[in-house]
Design an enzyme around this catalytic site. Structure first.
Site, PDB file in Angstrom:
ATOM      1  NE  ARG A  67     115.187  48.807  19.320  1.00  0.00           N
ATOM      2  CZ  ARG A  67     114.236  48.104  19.154  1.00  0.00           C
ATOM      3  NH1 ARG A  67     113.565  47.602  20.057  1.00  0.00           N
ATOM      4  NH2 ARG A  67     113.796  48.185  17.936  1.00  0.00           N
ATOM      5  CG  LEU A  95     113.898  45.061  26.480  1.00  0.00           C
ATOM      6  CD1 LEU A  95     113.661  44.090  27.540  1.00  0.00           C
ATOM      7  CD2 LEU A  95     113.225  46.405  26.566  1.00  0.00           C
ATOM      8  CG  HIS A 111     110.887  32.128  22.754  1.00  0.00           C
ATOM      9  ND1 HIS A 111     110.457  33.157  22.259  1.00  0.00           N
ATOM     10  CD2 HIS A 111     111.135  31.235  22.139  1.00  0.00           C
ATOM     11  CE1 HIS A 111     110.835  32.816  20.859  1.00  0.00           C
ATOM     12  NE2 HIS A 111     111.173  31.587  20.807  1.00  0.00           N
ATOM     13  CD  GLU A 176     103.843  30.550  26.426  1.00  0.00           C
ATOM     14  OE1 GLU A 176     104.085  31.464  26.872  1.00  0.00           O
ATOM     15  OE2 GLU A 176     103.638  30.092  25.378  1.00  0.00           O
TER      16      GLU A 176
HETATM   17  C1  GAR Z   1     103.336  33.780  24.782  1.00  0.00           C
HETATM   18  O1  GAR Z   1     103.202  32.632  23.964  1.00  0.00           O
HETATM   19  C2  GAR Z   1     104.835  34.230  24.984  1.00  0.00           C
HETATM   20  O2  GAR Z   1     105.617  32.943  25.184  1.00  0.00           O
HETATM   21  C3  GAR Z   1     104.983  34.814  23.793  1.00  0.00           C
HETATM   22  O3  GAR Z   1     104.117  35.594  23.440  1.00  0.00           O
HETATM   23  C4  GAR Z   1     102.862  35.151  23.936  1.00  0.00           C
HETATM   24  C5  GAR Z   1     102.144  36.199  24.820  1.00  0.00           C
HETATM   25  O4  GAR Z   1     100.924  35.738  25.119  1.00  0.00           O
HETATM   26  N1  GAR Z   1     106.212  35.625  23.715  1.00  0.00           N
HETATM   27  C6  GAR Z   1     107.415  35.546  22.935  1.00  0.00           C
HETATM   28  O5  GAR Z   1     107.076  35.146  21.751  1.00  0.00           O
HETATM   29  C7  GAR Z   1     108.517  36.266  23.138  1.00  0.00           C
HETATM   30  N2  GAR Z   1     109.515  36.199  22.191  1.00  0.00           N
HETATM   31  P1  GAR Z   1     100.326  36.467  26.673  1.00  0.00           P
HETATM   32  O6  GAR Z   1      99.979  38.040  26.332  1.00  0.00           O
HETATM   33  O7  GAR Z   1      98.907  35.947  26.555  1.00  0.00           O
HETATM   34  O8  GAR Z   1     100.933  36.141  27.675  1.00  0.00           O
END
Ligand code: GAR
Length: 217
Positions: A67, A95, A111, A176
């Protein structure tokens, strides 16, 4: 002041990357996306970057033994591009503490829950199973633990009767796309900053009204 230079790290679809690209395209938005990195060669988000004329790189985690080696390769690209902030947008890899330390205060994540509730994976499904009535999303600075760190902003949505995984995910995702560009702007403008374990706004950032679900008469 010159625009802040942003790198976006993705693993998949890239709809949040698209929201940030669209925001950055506005002349008065104080940031530019200069680099998109995916750990997955087939991430659909790479096409979005290409269409927007943004430099893209695939750094495939499977090419690295540890990693830390993978994270160092990513850091090297970020340093070379002289980025000011790194936005995780559906970047589905933990990370290492070394990476988080190097980019602390400049590393931001989105998130799909109202943190600190529902960290981790399959969040929308777990919220439906728990029967919560208000769901949402969070933009936060990244600390070494998963889905944790000073919260920059949150958006709340109701969970409606008959919601499915798809309908709830879609309702959250819509927020989001509004929240991420707004939070990044607050940070870049210096109107929101880390103070200990939390983020504080300056006096001009105002709060919104309440969301009650089910609505009260
Ligand atoms: C989004 O819903 C984001 O909030 C989530 O992955 C999706 C990505 O969608 N992230 C997580 O769960 C991080 N822990 P996208 O590729 O269409 O932006």
């Amino acid at each position: 002041m010159p625009d802040a230079k942003i790198a976006v790290l993705i693993s998949g679809r890239g709809s949040n990357l698209k929201a940030l690209l669209d925001a950055c395209a506005a002349p008065d938005y104080p940031a530019d996306i200069v680099l998109v990195i995916s750990n997955k060669p087939k991430a659909a988000g790479l096409d979005l970057a290409r269409k927007a004329g943004v430099t893209q790189a695939v750094i495939d985690h499977r090419d690295f033994e540890t990693r830390e080696d993978f994270d160092e390769a990513v850091s090297e690209r970020l340093r070379a591009a002289k980025v000011d902030y790194v936005c995780l947008a559906g970047f589905m890899r933990m990370l290492s503490p070394g990476f988080v330390d190097e980019w602390r205060g400049r590393l931001i994540n989105i998130h799909p829950s109202l943190l600190p509730a529902f960290r981790g994976l399959h969040v929308q499904e777990r919220m439906l199973d728990a029967g919560v009535k208000i769901a949402g999303c969070t933009v936060h600075f990244v600390s070494a633990e998963m889905d944790a760190g000073p919260i920059i902003g949150q958006a709340a949505v109701p969970v409606l009767p008959g919601d499915t995984l798809e309908s709830l995910s879609e309702r959250i995702l819509e927020q989001e796309h509004r929240l991420y560009p707004q939070c990044l702007r607050l940070i870049v403008d210096g109107r929101a900053r880390i103070s200990g374990a939390v983020v504080q706004y300056d006096a001009q950032v105002e709060g919104a009204g309440s969301l009650i679900n089910p609505p009260v008469d």
